[in-house]
Design an enzyme around this catalytic site. Structure first.
Site, PDB file in Angstrom:
ATOM      1  N   GLU A 114      14.329 -15.465  15.777  1.00 28.63           N
ATOM      2  CA  GLU A 114      15.052 -16.273  16.771  1.00 28.63           C
ATOM      3  C   GLU A 114      16.187 -15.454  17.401  1.00 28.63           C
ATOM      4  O   GLU A 114      16.446 -15.550  18.597  1.00 28.63           O
ATOM      5  CB  GLU A 114      15.591 -17.550  16.115  1.00 28.63           C
ATOM      6  CG  GLU A 114      14.462 -18.509  15.750  1.00 28.63           C
ATOM      7  CD  GLU A 114      14.938 -19.884  15.296  1.00 28.63           C
ATOM      8  OE1 GLU A 114      16.023 -19.953  14.701  1.00 28.63           O
ATOM      9  OE2 GLU A 114      14.227 -20.866  15.554  1.00 28.63           O
TER      10      GLU A 114
ATOM     11  N   ALA B 246      17.915 -26.665   6.968  1.00 32.71           N
ATOM     12  CA  ALA B 246      18.774 -27.787   7.359  1.00 32.71           C
ATOM     13  C   ALA B 246      18.015 -29.099   7.135  1.00 32.71           C
ATOM     14  O   ALA B 246      18.603 -30.121   6.776  1.00 32.71           O
ATOM     15  CB  ALA B 246      19.153 -27.647   8.825  1.00 32.71           C
ATOM     16  N   GLN B 247      16.703 -29.033   7.341  1.00 36.51           N
ATOM     17  CA  GLN B 247      15.877 -30.225   7.185  1.00 36.51           C
ATOM     18  C   GLN B 247      15.979 -30.809   5.775  1.00 36.51           C
ATOM     19  O   GLN B 247      16.244 -32.002   5.591  1.00 36.51           O
ATOM     20  CB  GLN B 247      14.419 -29.835   7.505  1.00 36.51           C
ATOM     21  CG  GLN B 247      13.488 -30.998   7.595  1.00 36.51           C
ATOM     22  CD  GLN B 247      12.024 -30.589   7.833  1.00 36.51           C
ATOM     23  OE1 GLN B 247      11.151 -31.419   7.722  1.00 36.51           O
ATOM     24  NE2 GLN B 247      11.735 -29.352   8.141  1.00 36.51           N
TER      25      GLN B 247
ATOM     26  N   LYS C  31      12.311 -28.095  19.605  1.00 32.94           N
ATOM     27  CA  LYS C  31      13.347 -27.464  18.769  1.00 32.94           C
ATOM     28  C   LYS C  31      14.712 -28.087  19.072  1.00 32.94           C
ATOM     29  O   LYS C  31      15.485 -28.419  18.168  1.00 32.94           O
ATOM     30  CB  LYS C  31      13.362 -25.958  19.065  1.00 32.94           C
ATOM     31  CG  LYS C  31      14.415 -25.194  18.325  1.00 32.94           C
ATOM     32  CD  LYS C  31      13.959 -24.795  16.953  1.00 32.94           C
ATOM     33  CE  LYS C  31      15.002 -23.953  16.261  1.00 32.94           C
ATOM     34  NZ  LYS C  31      14.586 -23.535  14.939  1.00 32.94           N
TER      35      LYS C  31
HETATM   36  C1  LIG Z   1      20.364 -18.202  12.265  1.00 33.64           C
HETATM   37  C2  LIG Z   1      19.832 -19.321  11.403  1.00 33.64           C
HETATM   38  C3  LIG Z   1      18.851 -20.161  11.930  1.00 33.64           C
HETATM   39  C4  LIG Z   1      18.372 -21.214  11.135  1.00 33.64           C
HETATM   40  N1  LIG Z   1      17.403 -22.035  11.667  1.00 33.64           N
HETATM   41  C5  LIG Z   1      16.978 -23.102  10.980  1.00 33.64           C
HETATM   42  C6  LIG Z   1      16.069 -24.015  11.547  1.00 33.64           C
HETATM   43  O1  LIG Z   1      15.603 -23.823  12.677  1.00 33.64           O
HETATM   44  N2  LIG Z   1      15.695 -25.106  10.813  1.00 33.64           N
HETATM   45  C7  LIG Z   1      16.198 -25.342   9.568  1.00 33.64           C
HETATM   46  O2  LIG Z   1      15.856 -26.383   8.972  1.00 33.64           O
HETATM   47  N3  LIG Z   1      17.046 -24.476   8.963  1.00 33.64           N
HETATM   48  C8  LIG Z   1      17.457 -23.367   9.639  1.00 33.64           C
HETATM   49  N4  LIG Z   1      18.338 -22.484   9.070  1.00 33.64           N
HETATM   50  C9  LIG Z   1      18.798 -22.712   7.682  1.00 33.64           C
HETATM   51  C10 LIG Z   1      19.877 -23.783   7.661  1.00 33.64           C
HETATM   52  O3  LIG Z   1      20.851 -23.521   8.625  1.00 33.64           O
HETATM   53  C11 LIG Z   1      20.538 -23.900   6.268  1.00 33.64           C
HETATM   54  O4  LIG Z   1      19.521 -24.114   5.327  1.00 33.64           O
HETATM   55  C12 LIG Z   1      21.533 -25.054   6.266  1.00 33.64           C
HETATM   56  O5  LIG Z   1      22.621 -24.780   7.110  1.00 33.64           O
HETATM   57  C13 LIG Z   1      22.058 -25.343   4.848  1.00 33.64           C
HETATM   58  O6  LIG Z   1      22.923 -26.440   4.916  1.00 33.64           O
HETATM   59  P1  LIG Z   1      24.100 -26.608   3.853  1.00 33.64           P
HETATM   60  O7  LIG Z   1      24.681 -27.957   4.083  1.00 33.64           O
HETATM   61  O8  LIG Z   1      23.625 -26.266   2.498  1.00 33.64           O
HETATM   62  O9  LIG Z   1      25.150 -25.480   4.211  1.00 33.64           O
HETATM   63  P2  LIG Z   1      25.893 -25.053   5.557  1.00 33.64           P
HETATM   64  O10 LIG Z   1      25.335 -25.738   6.739  1.00 33.64           O
HETATM   65  O11 LIG Z   1      25.898 -23.566   5.540  1.00 33.64           O
HETATM   66  O12 LIG Z   1      27.384 -25.576   5.310  1.00 33.64           O
HETATM   67  C14 LIG Z   1      28.187 -25.151   4.233  1.00 33.64           C
HETATM   68  C15 LIG Z   1      29.621 -25.521   4.550  1.00 33.64           C
HETATM   69  O13 LIG Z   1      30.450 -25.232   3.419  1.00 33.64           O
HETATM   70  C16 LIG Z   1      31.613 -24.535   3.829  1.00 33.64           C
HETATM   71  N5  LIG Z   1      32.055 -23.700   2.724  1.00 33.64           N
HETATM   72  C17 LIG Z   1      31.396 -22.669   2.145  1.00 33.64           C
HETATM   73  N6  LIG Z   1      32.105 -22.164   1.130  1.00 33.64           N
HETATM   74  C18 LIG Z   1      33.249 -22.900   1.058  1.00 33.64           C
HETATM   75  C19 LIG Z   1      34.381 -22.871   0.186  1.00 33.64           C
HETATM   76  N7  LIG Z   1      34.475 -21.996  -0.807  1.00 33.64           N
HETATM   77  N8  LIG Z   1      35.340 -23.784   0.391  1.00 33.64           N
HETATM   78  C20 LIG Z   1      35.276 -24.709   1.393  1.00 33.64           C
HETATM   79  N9  LIG Z   1      34.229 -24.763   2.229  1.00 33.64           N
HETATM   80  C21 LIG Z   1      33.223 -23.874   2.066  1.00 33.64           C
HETATM   81  C22 LIG Z   1      31.148 -23.726   5.057  1.00 33.64           C
HETATM   82  O14 LIG Z   1      32.230 -23.361   5.881  1.00 33.64           O
HETATM   83  C23 LIG Z   1      30.208 -24.725   5.724  1.00 33.64           C
HETATM   84  O15 LIG Z   1      30.913 -25.590   6.576  1.00 33.64           O
HETATM   85  C24 LIG Z   1      18.851 -21.409   9.818  1.00 33.64           C
HETATM   86  C25 LIG Z   1      19.837 -20.550   9.300  1.00 33.64           C
HETATM   87  C26 LIG Z   1      20.331 -19.513  10.083  1.00 33.64           C
HETATM   88  C27 LIG Z   1      21.404 -18.609   9.530  1.00 33.64           C
END
Ligand SMILES: Cc1cc2nc3c(=O)[nH]c(=O)nc-3n(C[C@H](O)[C@H](O)[C@H](O)COP(=O)(O)OP(=O)(O)OC[C@H]3O[C@@H](n4cnc5c(N)ncnc54)[C@H](O)[C@@H]3O)c2cc1C
Length: 399
Positions: free
Chosen positions: A167, A315-316, A375
């Site tokens: 991407e 994210a899903q 998307k």
């Molecule tokens: C470029 C890219 C494209 C992607 N495309 C897709 C897609 O098309 N479809 C899909 O389903 N998935 C996609 N993903 C994967 C998806 O983004 C992740 O799986 C998803 O964001 C995970 O969600 P989460 O809630 O676990 O964490 P995150 O969304 O990463 O959120 C974690 C949060 O915790 C906070 N945090 C972290 N450490 C600390 C700390 N020590 N103290 C306080 N706060 C903290 C961060 O700042 C953040 O706000 C993609 C990932 C990337 C990098």
């Protein structure tokens, strides 16, 4: 009144929070959400910011604008979780909890490859994404302004051709055009490579679809090199091994998208249970032996009963986990039980810039403009699931 603390305002944390609004309103629980920044960023769009095609404002939401009245937002970095005392330590606060939800997301994983951490830029958060786009532009500017014209300055090598890598590479097509116009550079001189140790591109798609993605990139001057084991990185090159031969790919911008792991706090908090920042949860997304702690998103390794491997982190699944955990907690507060978590895989879409994509979603396979629109709709749906419809419409570029 139960004291619930949610760590991380990513997809998993915010979806949990949204589902808990009911227990906050009816006074059954006090909810605190902790996040290191004042804002949530849409991780699934970070590649667009990294390429420089969109700005941070388009994918960042101020958390104070999302949280409902009665919810406490603490902007601080979590540094320690004491599971015995049931206390979360941030840099400035100590937060007691009765129930804890950990959704601290992912970090880059470089598998010990020499020089990778110091020399290649990862796409991990909004600040990291901005660093990449700034570096690309400053290198193009340097090339345009220098008399020596070092082609390395207009070369970009991306380690990793998984979803995020592809991407990002596709976004670079538009960015290259724009920068070349801005700095008067011949587009044909720009070199962009995508490398991967894997022999197959995007194996989650049918071959004809991954071939389509590859052809789209190659027709637009991006070279994809598969079977390339990356052995090291210096400030201006990736050292790779292809068919037993050592090669060097030179570029002033090196980007690493080939590996992620969960938060390092997971390994520090659960040294016997977590590996690479991820922990195999129970079927109800709790920590084995610690029923008051739930894990959502990229910190969770969920292996469904009867299966052997955890689902990939997306994210899903993070959103589905958050929705499940909020339901589980609500039922728990009301003395009810909840069936096990079941993941519903609605498919996958890989964007190829703003107007093209390949999709295998809801049982249908398609590509092109409609896949690109799908998307955007999926991204809007993800935001709606963790915030509300108004925010989703305002923040997604569907049209
Ligand atoms: C470029 C890219 C494209 C992607 N495309 C897709 C897609 O098309 N479809 C899909 O389903 N998935 C996609 N993903 C994967 C998806 O983004 C992740 O799986 C998803 O964001 C995970 O969600 P989460 O809630 O676990 O964490 P995150 O969304 O990463 O959120 C974690 C949060 O915790 C906070 N945090 C972290 N450490 C600390 C700390 N020590 N103290 C306080 N706060 C903290 C961060 O700042 C953040 O706000 C993609 C990932 C990337 C990098």
């Amino acid at each position: 009144m139960k004291n619930i603390v949610i760590l991380g305002a990513g997809y998993g944390g915010l979806t949990t929070l949204k589902g808990l609004n009911g227990v906050v309103k009816n006074g059954q629980a006090k909810v605190t959400i902790v996040n290191k920044n004042s804002y949530h960023y849409d991780t699934v769009n970070l590649h667009e910011v990294s390429a420089g095609n969109i700005k941070r404002d388009e994918i960042c939401l101020e958390i104070k604008d999302i949280v409902e009245p009665g919810v406490n937002f603490v902007q601080d970095e979590v540094i320690k979780i004491d599971t015995e005392k049931k206390v979360v330590y941030t840099k400035k606060h100590e937060l007691d909890y009765d129930l804890l939800v950990v959704g601290l997301g992912f970090e880059t994983q470089t598998f010990g490859i020499e020089g990778m951490l110091d020399n290649a830029l990862p796409i991990t958060d909004i600040v990291a994404a901005e660093k990449i786009s700034e570096k690309i532009e400053s290198n193009f500017k340097k090339y345009a302004e220098s008399t020596e014209k070092d082609v390395k300055d207009i070369s970009i090598v991306v380690g990793g051709t998984g979803l995020a890598g592809i991407e990002f590479l596709a976004e670079l097509i538009d960015r290259r055009r724009e920068l070349c116009k801005k700095y008067g550079i011949d587009e044909k001189l720009v070199k962009i490579y995508g490398l991967d140790a894997a022999p197959v591109l995007l194996p989650m798609f049918e071959k004809s679809y991954s071939d389509y993605a590859r052809k789209y990139l190659e027709d637009n001057g991006i070279e994809i090199i598969l079977g390339a084991g990356i052995k090291g990185a210096t400030n201006d090159r990736f050292i790779v091994e292809i068919d037993g031969e050592r090669k060097e790919l030179l570029a002033s911008t090196l980007v690493w998208t080939a590996g992620v792991k969960g938060s390092r706090l997971m390994d520090a908090t659960f040294p016997e249970l977590a590996k690479n920042g991820r922990l195999v949860t129970t079927q109800q997304l709790t920590v084995p032996g610690l029923e008051e702690i739930y894990i959502v998103g990229d910190c969770a390794a969920f292996i469904e009963e009867g299966q052997e491997r955890p689902y990939p982190t997306t994210a899903q699944i993070a959103n589905q986990m958050g929705a499940y955990v909020s339901k589980h907690i609500t039922n728990r507060l009301n003395g009810n039980t909840t069936p096990n978590f079941k993941y519903i895989n609605r498919g996958v879409v890989c964007s190829l810039g703003h107007k093209n994509a390949i999709a295998d979603a809801m049982g249908l396979k398609y590509k092109g403009f409609f896949a690109a629109k799908t998307k955007k709709l999926i991204e809007a749906k993800a935001i709606n699931e963790c915030t509300n419809l108004k925010t989703a419409i305002r923040n997604q570029r569907i049209i």
